[in-house]
Design a protein around this motif. Structure first.
Motif, PDB file in Angstrom:
ATOM      1  N   LEU A 183       0.761  -1.250   0.108  1.00 40.50           N
ATOM      2  CA  LEU A 183      -0.072  -0.025   0.170  1.00 40.50           C
ATOM      3  C   LEU A 183       0.926   1.461  -0.003  1.00 40.50           C
ATOM      4  CD1 LEU A 183      -2.827   1.208   0.297  1.00 40.50           C
ATOM      5  CD2 LEU A 183      -2.528   1.059   2.690  1.00 40.50           C
ATOM      6  N   GLU A 184       1.929   1.187   0.734  1.00 40.09           N
ATOM      7  CA  GLU A 184       2.942   2.410   0.845  1.00 40.09           C
ATOM      8  C   GLU A 184       3.969   2.583   0.038  1.00 40.09           C
ATOM      9  OE1 GLU A 184       2.203   4.909   3.102  1.00 40.09           O
ATOM     10  OE2 GLU A 184       0.204   3.931   3.315  1.00 40.09           O
ATOM     11  N   LYS A 185       4.659   1.563  -0.590  1.00 30.41           N
ATOM     12  CA  LYS A 185       5.818   1.708  -1.492  1.00 30.41           C
ATOM     13  C   LYS A 185       5.422   2.455  -2.776  1.00 30.41           C
ATOM     14  CE  LYS A 185       5.672  -2.621  -4.169  1.00 30.41           C
ATOM     15  NZ  LYS A 185       5.653  -1.755  -5.600  1.00 30.41           N
ATOM     16  N   PRO A 186       6.303   3.371  -3.312  1.00 26.78           N
ATOM     17  CA  PRO A 186       6.127   3.883  -4.520  1.00 26.78           C
ATOM     18  C   PRO A 186       6.012   2.878  -5.539  1.00 26.78           C
ATOM     19  CG  PRO A 186       8.064   4.617  -3.463  1.00 26.78           C
ATOM     20  CD  PRO A 186       7.731   3.656  -2.524  1.00 26.78           C
ATOM     21  N   ALA A 187       5.253   3.234  -6.475  1.00 23.53           N
ATOM     22  CA  ALA A 187       4.617   2.273  -7.520  1.00 23.53           C
ATOM     23  C   ALA A 187       5.698   1.614  -8.482  1.00 23.53           C
ATOM     24  CB  ALA A 187       3.628   2.929  -8.462  1.00 23.53           C
ATOM     25  N   HIS A 188       6.599   2.323  -8.543  1.00 22.59           N
ATOM     26  CA  HIS A 188       7.862   1.653  -9.486  1.00 22.59           C
ATOM     27  C   HIS A 188       8.688   0.959  -8.767  1.00 22.59           C
ATOM     28  CE1 HIS A 188       9.536   5.430  -7.895  1.00 22.59           C
ATOM     29  NE2 HIS A 188      10.364   4.822  -7.779  1.00 22.59           N
ATOM     30  N   THR A 189       8.768   0.786  -7.408  1.00 21.24           N
ATOM     31  CA  THR A 189       9.724  -0.168  -6.554  1.00 21.24           C
ATOM     32  C   THR A 189       9.168  -1.520  -6.408  1.00 21.24           C
ATOM     33  OG1 THR A 189       8.831   0.648  -4.537  1.00 21.24           O
ATOM     34  CG2 THR A 189      10.442   2.153  -5.600  1.00 21.24           C
ATOM     35  N   TYR A 190      10.291  -2.360  -6.206  1.00 24.52           N
ATOM     36  CA  TYR A 190      10.003  -3.601  -5.662  1.00 24.52           C
ATOM     37  C   TYR A 190      10.935  -4.171  -4.417  1.00 24.52           C
ATOM     38  CZ  TYR A 190      14.037  -5.225  -8.369  1.00 24.52           C
ATOM     39  OH  TYR A 190      15.434  -5.271  -8.904  1.00 24.52           O
ATOM     40  N   TYR A 191      10.605  -5.007  -3.622  1.00 23.47           N
ATOM     41  CA  TYR A 191      11.340  -5.185  -2.339  1.00 23.47           C
ATOM     42  C   TYR A 191      11.126  -6.522  -1.909  1.00 23.47           C
ATOM     43  CZ  TYR A 191       6.693  -6.248  -0.466  1.00 23.47           C
ATOM     44  OH  TYR A 191       5.318  -7.022  -0.597  1.00 23.47           O
ATOM     45  N   GLN A 192      12.284  -6.990  -1.165  1.00 26.17           N
ATOM     46  CA  GLN A 192      12.383  -8.400  -0.574  1.00 26.17           C
ATOM     47  C   GLN A 192      12.176  -8.207   1.160  1.00 26.17           C
ATOM     48  OE1 GLN A 192      15.960 -10.302  -1.362  1.00 26.17           O
ATOM     49  NE2 GLN A 192      15.809 -11.390   0.693  1.00 26.17           N
ATOM     50  N   LEU A 193      11.185  -9.010   1.549  1.00 32.32           N
ATOM     51  CA  LEU A 193      10.689  -8.943   2.974  1.00 32.32           C
ATOM     52  C   LEU A 193      11.471  -9.963   3.456  1.00 32.32           C
ATOM     53  CD1 LEU A 193       9.312  -7.807   5.257  1.00 32.32           C
ATOM     54  CD2 LEU A 193       7.247  -9.160   4.758  1.00 32.32           C
ATOM     55  N   ASN A 194      12.450  -9.623   4.742  1.00 34.68           N
ATOM     56  CA  ASN A 194      12.922 -10.800   5.552  1.00 34.68           C
ATOM     57  C   ASN A 194      12.262 -10.611   7.069  1.00 34.68           C
ATOM     58  OD1 ASN A 194      14.784 -11.444   3.522  1.00 34.68           O
ATOM     59  ND2 ASN A 194      15.853  -9.532   3.928  1.00 34.68           N
ATOM     60  N   ILE A 195      11.758 -11.686   7.495  1.00 35.14           N
ATOM     61  CA  ILE A 195      11.337 -11.748   8.967  1.00 35.14           C
ATOM     62  C   ILE A 195      12.323 -12.399   9.786  1.00 35.14           C
ATOM     63  CG2 ILE A 195       9.398 -12.520  10.338  1.00 35.14           C
ATOM     64  CD1 ILE A 195       8.530 -10.407   8.373  1.00 35.14           C
ATOM     65  N   GLU A 196      12.744 -11.902  10.788  1.00 37.21           N
ATOM     66  CA  GLU A 196      13.616 -12.389  11.880  1.00 37.21           C
ATOM     67  C   GLU A 196      13.005 -12.755  13.085  1.00 37.21           C
ATOM     68  OE1 GLU A 196      17.186  -9.830  11.968  1.00 37.21           O
ATOM     69  OE2 GLU A 196      17.633 -10.327  10.008  1.00 37.21           O
ATOM     70  N   PHE A 197      13.416 -13.686  13.726  1.00 34.93           N
ATOM     71  CA  PHE A 197      12.899 -14.159  15.067  1.00 34.93           C
ATOM     72  C   PHE A 197      13.992 -14.493  15.912  1.00 34.93           C
ATOM     73  CE2 PHE A 197       9.518 -15.851  12.068  1.00 34.93           C
ATOM     74  CZ  PHE A 197       8.532 -15.026  12.427  1.00 34.93           C
ATOM     75  N   PRO A 198      13.642 -13.982  17.332  1.00 35.50           N
ATOM     76  CA  PRO A 198      14.794 -14.162  18.248  1.00 35.50           C
ATOM     77  C   PRO A 198      15.217 -15.768  18.299  1.00 35.50           C
ATOM     78  CG  PRO A 198      12.828 -13.736  19.235  1.00 35.50           C
ATOM     79  CD  PRO A 198      12.654 -13.524  17.992  1.00 35.50           C
ATOM     80  N   SER A 199      16.511 -16.261  18.505  1.00 36.71           N
ATOM     81  CA  SER A 199      16.719 -17.474  18.686  1.00 36.71           C
ATOM     82  C   SER A 199      16.582 -18.086  20.121  1.00 36.71           C
ATOM     83  CB  SER A 199      18.071 -17.830  18.133  1.00 36.71           C
ATOM     84  OG  SER A 199      19.195 -16.895  18.769  1.00 36.71           O
TER      85      SER A 199
END
Length: 222
Positions: A183-199
Motif C-alpha cells: 500500500l505504501e511503497k512507490p509504484a515503480h519499486t519492488y522489495y524483499q521482505l525478511n522476517i527475523e525471530f529471536p533464537s
C-alpha cells in the motif's frame, strides 16, 4: 387521578401557551415525550438515552480515542482508510488519530517504518542497495565519486524483527507487513521482505541442553 398526582407535570408545558399549563392530563401526557426527547430521570425503565443526550455526544463519534469500537471503521472511512478487522482497537484508534498527518509522508522510507512498527509491533529496518553514481558530465570523477556496478535500481530490502509466536500469528504478522508495504511503497519499486525471530526467549525458546547454548561450544566431541 392518584397516579396523576404522584408525578410532576412535564417541563415541556413551558413551551406551550399559558392556557395549557394547568391541564393535568396534558402535563402527564407530555412526560412520555420528555422521556424520549430529553431523557427524563425517573423510575420508569427506558433502554435508550434521550435524543438530546445522544445529539450532545456526536462530537465523541469523531474522536478516535472516544468513539465506540463499532464506529472505528466508519470513522476510518472519512479518511479513505480501510482497517483490518483483526487489529486491536487501541491500534486502530492510534492509527486513525494520526492518519491525516501521515498522508503527507506517503511513499517515504520513514513513514513505512513507522507504519510497520504500529501494525506489526516489530522493529523494521529498510536498506537500499547502492546503485552506480556514474553520470557523464554530472558526476564522473574516477576514483572519487564514480564507480561501476552496484545493486538493482528501485529495489529495497525490509527486515522486521518479531517475537516468536504461534505459526498462525507469525503468518498473520507477515501478511500484515506485506499489505502495508504494498500500500505504501512507490509504484515503480519492488522489495524483499525478511522476517527475523529471536533464537532465544527465556520461557519460550531456551531449553538448556536442547536449543540453548551459553558460551562457546567445546571442540572436544569425545
Amino acid at each position: 387521578m392518584s397516579f396523576l398526582a404522584t408525578r410532576s407535570p412535564s417541563q415541556l408545558l413551558d413551551y406551550l401557551p399559558a392556557l395549557h399549563h394547568t391541564d393535568p392530563f396534558l402535563g402527564q401526557f407530555l412526560l412520555a415525550f420528555e422521556k424520549v426527547l430529553l431523557g427524563l430521570n425517573d423510575d420508569i425503565e427506558f433502554k435508550f438515552e434521550g435524543l438530546e443526550t445522544t445529539i450532545s455526544k456526536i462530537p465523541t463519534l469523531l474522536d478516535p480515542q472516544e468513539t465506540p469500537e463499532e464506529f472505528l471503521s466508519w470513522l476510518a472511512g472519512w479518511t479513505a482508510l480501510s482497517l483490518r478487522a483483526d487489529l486491536k482497537p487501541e491500534v486502530q484508534r492510534n492509527f486513525i488519530a494520526s492518519i491525516v498527518q501521515r498522508y503527507r509522508f506517503r511513499g517515504t522510507k520513514e513513514n513505512l517504518i513507522q507504519l510497520l512498527k504500529i501494525f506489526t509491533r516489530g522493529e523494521p529496518t529498510i536498506t537500499e542497495p547502492i546503485v552506480s553514481a556514474f553520470q557523464i558530465g554530472v558526476s564522473s570523477m574516477v576514483g572519487r565519486d564514480a564507480y561501476l556496478g552496484g545493486g538493482p535500481a528501485h529495489f529495497f530490502q525490509i527486515t522486521i524483527a518479531l517475537s516468536r509466536d504461534s505459526p498462525e500469528e507469525q503468518a498473520r504478522q507477515e501478511a500484515i507487513a506485506r499489505s502495508i508495504i504494498e500500500l505504501e511503497k512507490p509504484a515503480h519499486t519492488y522489495y524483499q521482505l525478511n522476517i527475523e525471530f529471536p533464537s532465544m526467549q527465556i520461557g519460550k525458546h531456551s531449553t538448556v541442553g536442547i536449543d540453548t547454548l551459553l558460551g562457546t561450544a567445546s571442540e572436544d566431541t569425545n
